[in-house]
Design an enzyme around this catalytic site. Structure first.
Site, PDB file in Angstrom:
ATOM      1  N   SER A  34     -49.073 -29.752  26.347  1.00 17.72           N
ATOM      2  CA  SER A  34     -48.949 -30.631  27.509  1.00 17.72           C
ATOM      3  C   SER A  34     -47.620 -30.492  28.234  1.00 17.72           C
ATOM      4  CB  SER A  34     -49.150 -32.086  27.086  1.00 17.72           C
ATOM      5  OG  SER A  34     -50.490 -32.299  26.702  1.00 17.72           O
ATOM      6  N   GLU A  53       0.795  -1.227   0.000  1.00 15.03           N
ATOM      7  CA  GLU A  53       0.000   0.000   0.000  1.00 15.03           C
ATOM      8  C   GLU A  53       0.828   1.277   0.000  1.00 15.03           C
ATOM      9  OE1 GLU A  53      -3.397   0.493  -0.173  1.00 15.03           O
ATOM     10  OE2 GLU A  53      -3.514  -1.647  -0.630  1.00 15.03           O
TER      11      GLU A  53
END
Length: 728
Positions: free
Chosen positions: A396, A130
């Site tokens: 249930s 870079e």
């Protein structure tokens, strides 16, 4: 002497002319030629002078204009004396109980790291690709800009762009991502300011912790965790090169989306590092021969459901977060993986056939510590956390609270109640296929999930008492205090239902589910430390023993008999299926772990006859088998209940007192003003005490029809949601 005519010929002479007095005479046009040349030279010098003049003049004006433009753009920025690097958004590192990283939360996705903590080749990779003159320029690199310009004009491309690392940092810290001349000028101004304000290493450290690496990762630590599954402190040379290569196009080159493009760019980084002397040729060859590979998140990142819940609880625990923190949780990374795998594998294989699209799983230690929490089958598709936020009818699976209330009012597991038609104010709940077994023990009734017995008990003890019991054990949601509560018609979340079962597993102590053990800063300062706390005893020991004895039979001969565990483990639990098969549940537990599973659809549409004893039990078995592997088996607390009363042979009238629960004046068990039908005898004690009896003939009365194979709701139930027929 006569004069020569004007047309007289003259011969050339080579000596002094008598006419010229000895002086040479120049041609007539000689002066004119010299004058022309002089004029030409003067004209050329004039053009050059004008060119220099105007060039200088235009240059001055260009400089003035550029200075004015720079001054204008600088004026758009905050005053330099007030300019400061924005504070980095805090990161929250969420750790499992063993200290391993589960997830990062926050805008950055990862914690900050110091340059000194990183391997030397990592920052050098960024410099090589870079900004190779990073340590020599003053924020702007004219040579780099010129090189990038030439490469753009000649269309040759370049491995390195024109912006320096400092310019890139300035853009990330202060500016938007727009590509304009104005932004580039401001970027250059800010880059120069950064170079003046900070050292090169400080700028490089800021850069590595702030830039975007794709896939939501800001900073090199977040990127390393995201793509490679470990800290940036431990990246290899190949991984460092891949991270540095992302700067060109982080979204397009993200290795989890574009592995080929990321690998090619990483090769360019390695070559650049070798050319600039940052690594040896041997290191470059080794890195090129063994390229980095991004990891693939398992189970669609299902751990993110648990991480989201941690963040929800964190806000209530410490409030505002102003710095990086570390949160240690009760979660188990292996159990999270096993839970996600169990849920997704079963739903992927069988969900389409049974028209089931979603599920949730919660596993608690008996003391309330959350060990695994899965809020859905695929976090990338839906971030809604069903384990915590979905409120559904438990069917249930709510019945244990009804039976516990009855036991606490004088009944026992061997108490007889009639499985027979019942009418409660016009509501007539039914069993599977409208069949009834007649007199049954409470143990048999809950194991086979007989609806009429549960409703009969709820009426007998009073629905308000059932609600109080459920709330006492850990259910926080509002519950309707009417007879339908027996069949689980009030909505609850999976987490609170599992918490409500925890007292059965731990010996009767109420718990509050918790997930956060400790919160500290990255510097080690403790912000929060959980201290052990509980709700005290909520079930007396004798009733814990009774409930465990009854619920154990659900797995032995009842609706959850398909459940499987490693040898030696004693387990208990209850299935549940809501109206029209919309919800299917199973909550089961050992003395080591309490786990609940829910499956259904987010739009509340019916499934294809899915019951609690089918997919939920299968998911539960897969998870619990893995969770209990290598854990020494243990029994349930307080052992198996034994009936202390004498055995009464079948057909004999009851001896002694007949236990009938106190219902607080709610009404008669068979409905207001009604008498028990002929096939519903007066309650008596069981004809014989019994234990686990897994023989194939158990569960059939001599003169009763065969029992249904599992907890399947009544197929003939009415379509209205509030009829509550056939809820198992």
């Amino acid at each position: 002497m006569a004069k020569r005519s004007s047309g007289e010929r003259r011969e050339p002479t080579f000596g002094p002319s008598s006419e010229s007095g000895g002086e040479r005479r120049k041609p007539a046009n000689a002066g004119r030629g010299n004058a022309g040349r002089k004029k030409k030279r003067r004209a050329q010098r004039s053009v050059f002078r004008r060119l220099v003049y105007w060039t200088f003049t235009l240059g001055i004006w260009a400089f003035i204009g550029a200075a004015a433009l720079v001054a204008y753009e600088a004026a758009q920025l905050p005053p330099i004396d007030q300019l400061a690097v924005p504070k980095r958004p805090p990161n929250i590192a969420i750790l499992a109980a063993d200290g391993s990283l589960l997830a990062n939360r926050g805008d950055t996705g990862g914690a900050a790291v110091h340059l000194s903590e990183l391997p030397g080749y990592l920052p050098k990779a960024f410099i090589a690709i870079e900004d190779r003159r990073f340590y020599s320029h003053w924020g702007i690199d004219p040579i780099g800009i010129l090189r990038a310009f030439v490469n753009d004009v000649t269309d040759r491309g370049s491995m390195q762009g024109g912006s320096t690392l400092t310019q890139q940092l300035a853009k990330n810290l202060f500016l938007t991502q727009e590509r304009t001349i104005s932004r580039k000028i401001q970027e250059a101004i800010l880059a120069i300011w950064l170079e003046h304000k900070y050292t090169k290493n400080q700028i490089l450290e800021l850069y590595l912790n702030r830039v975007y690496f794709g896939s939501g990762a800001f900073g090199v630590e977040a990127a390393a965790q995201k793509y490679f599954g470990h800290s940036a402190r431990y990246v290899s040379l190949a991984e460092a090169a891949m991270l540095a290569g992302l700067m060109k196009a982080p979204t397009r080159l993200a290795p989890n989306r574009n592995p080929v493009g990321a690998a090619k760019r990483a090769e360019q980084v390695i070559i650049a590092m070798a050319q600039q002397g940052y690594i040896t040729e041997a290191m470059a060859k080794l890195a090129l021969a063994h390229p980095a590979h991004a990891i693939h998140e398992k189970n669609n990142g299902s751990v993110n459901y648990a991480a989201d819940y941690v963040m929800d609880r964190l806000d209530d625990t410490i409030g505002a977060i102003n710095s990086d923190i570390v949160v240690t949780t009760t979660l188990s990374a292996p159990l999270e993986r096993e839970a996600g795998a169990a849920l997704t594998s079963v739903l992927d294989a069988k969900g389409p056939h049974y028209k089931v699209s979603q599920g949730a799983l919660v596993a608690l230690d008996p003391n309330g510590a959350i060990r695994a929490l899965i809020g859905g089958r695929d976090y990338s598709e839906s971030q809604f956390n069903r384990a915590v936020s979905a409120k559904r009818q438990p069917g249930s699976a709510f019945k244990p609270f009804v039976y516990l209330t009855a036991l606490e009012r004088g009944l026992t597991p061997d108490t007889i109640r009639a499985d027979a038609p019942i009418d409660v104010g016009g509501w007539k709940p039914e069993n599977y296929e409208h069949r009834y077994l007649g007199p049954v023990t409470l143990t048999k009734a809950i194991a086979l999930s007989l609806n009429t017995v549960a409703v009969r008990l709820a009426v007998e003890v009073g629905p308000a008492a059932v609600v109080r019991t459920a709330h006492r054990l850990g259910i926080n949601s509002p519950l309707e205090a009417n007879a339908t509560i027996a069949l689980g018609t009030s909505d609850v979340s999976p987490l609170e239902l599992v918490a409500g079962y925890a007292p059965f597993a731990n010996g009767g102590i109420g718990v509050e589910p918790y997930v956060i053990k400790q919160v500290r800063t990255t510097g080690g300062r403790i912000l929060y430390q959980r201290r052990y706390s509980d709700y005290g005893r909520v079930i007396e020991p004798q009733y814990v023993s009774m409930m465990n004895t009854m619920l154990e039979q659900t797995l032995a001969i009842g609706t959850a008999r398909r459940a499987r565990l490693p040898a030696g483990w004693q387990a208990a639990g209850k299935t549940g299926t809501s109206q029209d098969y919309r919800d299917a549940w199973f909550v089961g537990y050992t003395s080591h772990l309490v786990t609940g599973v829910w499956v259904g659809n987010d739009d509340d549409s019916p499934t294809r006859r899915v019951t609690g004893g089918s997919l939920p039990v299968e998911i539960w078995s897969k998870f619990m088998t893995a969770a209990l592997k290598d854990v020494p088996p243990a029994g349930l607390p307080y052992g198996i209940w034994h009936n202390p009363n004498p055995v009464v042979p079948q057909g004999m009238p009851p001896q002694g007192d007949v236990p009938v629960a106190n219902n607080g004046g709610f009404g008669q068990p068979f409905g207001a003003g009604q008498q028990a039908p002929n096939n519903a005898p007066v309650p008596v004690h069981a004809q014989q005490g019994w234990r686990r009896a897994p023989g194939p003939g158990w569960g059939h009365d001599n003169d009763a029809p065969p029992l249904p194979p599992a907890s399947i709701p009544n197929a003939g139930s009415q379509p209205q949601r509030k009829t509550f027929f056939g809820l198992f």
